[in-house]
Design an enzyme around this catalytic site. Structure first.
Site, PDB file in Angstrom:
ATOM      1  N   ASN A 209       0.864  -1.272  -0.019  1.00 25.31           N
ATOM      2  CA  ASN A 209       0.081  -0.055  -0.070  1.00 25.31           C
ATOM      3  C   ASN A 209       0.799   1.333  -0.111  1.00 25.31           C
ATOM      4  O   ASN A 209       2.082   1.188  -0.179  1.00 25.31           O
ATOM      5  CB  ASN A 209      -0.814   0.085   1.301  1.00 25.31           C
ATOM      6  N   ASP A 278      -4.426  -6.468   5.346  1.00 26.51           N
ATOM      7  CA  ASP A 278      -5.582  -7.398   5.821  1.00 26.51           C
ATOM      8  C   ASP A 278      -5.398  -8.808   5.518  1.00 26.51           C
ATOM      9  O   ASP A 278      -5.853  -9.679   6.207  1.00 26.51           O
ATOM     10  CB  ASP A 278      -6.896  -6.975   5.660  1.00 26.51           C
ATOM     11  N   ASP A 307      -4.880  -9.502  13.201  1.00 30.29           N
ATOM     12  CA  ASP A 307      -4.909  -7.960  13.516  1.00 30.29           C
ATOM     13  C   ASP A 307      -3.835  -7.985  14.551  1.00 30.29           C
ATOM     14  O   ASP A 307      -4.181  -8.223  15.919  1.00 30.29           O
ATOM     15  CB  ASP A 307      -6.470  -7.670  14.042  1.00 30.29           C
TER      16      ASP A 307
END
Ligand code: CTP
Length: 416
Positions: A209, A278, A307
């Site tokens: 990202n 994720d 997470d």
């Protein structure tokens, strides 16, 4: 500007590193400081006073009888105008003289007459640094409360390699910023994640990202300035390691998770700044994927990553946890939902695509008391503000620091 309104007397003594003091003077000024240069006679053999005068816009002093100071007491006048005296480079001879309280030139006299802290950045040949006489002088000066910045080790001007090089000007300037930061986190251990993660598809491709790591790195630096013992688990980024930070580089979310779990014991504070993927590719290929004859895309399958923030927050002896939320809209509602879902006391919401890669940011802090807005600012400024906000909350939530760590910090503080 991190050194705004700070008045620094920069002492320059005789060593080849004196040429770097010119860059240091500019760096300190660029951070907002006013710089008054005082040179020894030996310092002037390496760099002319005019260079510093032109760079700082201030007259340079070296004579204890200088008539430009009206009362003819430059050692008093100059030191009273300073918040700190920084001697860079500090030669072996200079350290010896001030260790013995000699006042044989203006700079040494000023160091004795000062009523502000004294920091020195030694620079000398490795043999001179290791010599028992220098070791004694350094021990005496440390005991007197003089702060040492470096030295570094590496190749020296004389061609030898070892300890004794002056730290780079930007590193010395970072120490000055740390010097002026109140030590709200002394004795505290902080663990942070920062940057993106990279999830391989095959040996040459992957999913990542746009996170640059700048916010997390700025936060690590600001926490180190505030006296914290900082461990930074960083995803792939080319950013330099922040001041005073122990850095662990990882690539994937799983590696980040494992590194955090191995380090979290004993942490007082955990901050998840990383933009963690994720999902990872469950069927990543060991060899490079080739285009098929018909052009059909590869059949990628995804698995959910752990997470990390939620896992840390649910530990039995969880540290105080701070999360970040990268949202594209409705910061308040999404942030509140994320804070609850992750089980963290404080969540910092920001517009993800408007901050990734940028040098500035703004934050909406969400905690049980409500909302606190941190206005748009460069990430270092914003990090310093956020550190104060976290310090207030952490001190309320966990006022006690372990005694052993506290006394270690006090000992360190004496020489800072
Ligand atoms: N986070 C984490 N581990 C993950 C995902 C997120 O530790 N696998 C942390 C981030 O470091 C950040 C917070 O959780 O502190 C929120 O991250 P964000 O990407 O905004 O949220 P997600 O939980 O991934 O939710 P979504 O992407 O659906 O908004």
């Amino acid at each position: 500007m991190e050194l705004a309104n700070r008045r620094i007397v920069l002492g320059v003594t005789g060593g080849v590193a004196a040429y770097k003091a010119a860059v240091l003077a500019r760096d300190l000024m660029a951070r907002g400081a006013s710089v008054q240069v005082v040179m020894t006679a030996a310092g002037q053999r390496f760099v002319g006073a005019e260079t510093f005068q032109a760079l700082t816009g201030q007259p340079v002093f070296s004579d204890a009888w200088d008539a430009r100071i009206e009362n003819r007491m430059p050692h008093i006048e100059l030191s009273r105008r300073a918040d700190v005296v920084l001697v860079a480079p500090a030669s072996a001879d200079f350290l010896a003289r001030i260790a013995h309280g000699l006042c044989d030139d203006l700079l040494a006299t000023l160091c004795l007459a000062r009523d502000c802290p004294l920091l020195v950045a030694p620079a000398m040949n490795r043999q001179m640094w290791e010599h028992p006489a220098t070791r004694r002088n350094v021990a005496t000066l440390r005991d007197d409360g003089v702060g040492f910045i470096g030295p570094d080790s590496g190749v020296q001007a004389c061609g030898e390699t070892g300890e004794g090089r002056m730290l780079e000007p930007s590193d010395i300037a970072e120490h000055l910023c740390a010097h002026f930061t109140p030590k709200r986190f002394a004795g505290r251990r902080v663990l942070l994640t920062a940057g993106p993660t990279f999830e391989p598809i095959d040996p040459v491709r992957g999913i990542t990202n746009l996170s640059s790591g700048k916010m997390g790195f700025a936060l690590a630096r600001a926490l180190a300035f505030a006296g914290a013992k900082v461990t930074l688990v960083a995803g792939p980024t080319t950013l330099p390691t922040p001041f005073g930070t122990r850095r662990l580089d990882v690539t994937t979310a799983m590696q980040m998770h494992d590194a955090v779990m191995a380090e979290v014991g004993g942490a007082d504070l955990f901050i998840g700044v990383a933009a963690v993927a994720d999902w990872r590719v469950a069927n990543a290929s060991k060899s490079k994927l080739k285009k098929t004859a018909g052009g059909a895309p590869p059949d990628l399958q995804f698995a959910l990553n752990p997470d990390i923030l939620a896992a840390v927050a649910s530990l039995p002896a969880a540290p105080y946890c701070v999360g970040f939320a990268a949202e594209s809209e409705d910061l308040e509602r999404n942030g509140q939902a994320k804070r609850a879902a992750k089980g963290v006391p404080l969540l910092c919401a920001n517009i993800g695509h408007a901050t990734f890669g940028r040098d500035d940011n703004e934050l909406l802090l969400i905690d049980e008391a409500g909302l606190t807005r941190l206005e748009r600012a460069d990430k270092n400024t914003l990090a310093a503000r956020l550190v104060l906000e976290i310090a207030n909350r952490l001190e309320a939530a966990a006022p006690d620091r372990p005694k052993a760590r506290k006394s270690r910090a006090r000992r360190r503080g004496k020489h800072a």
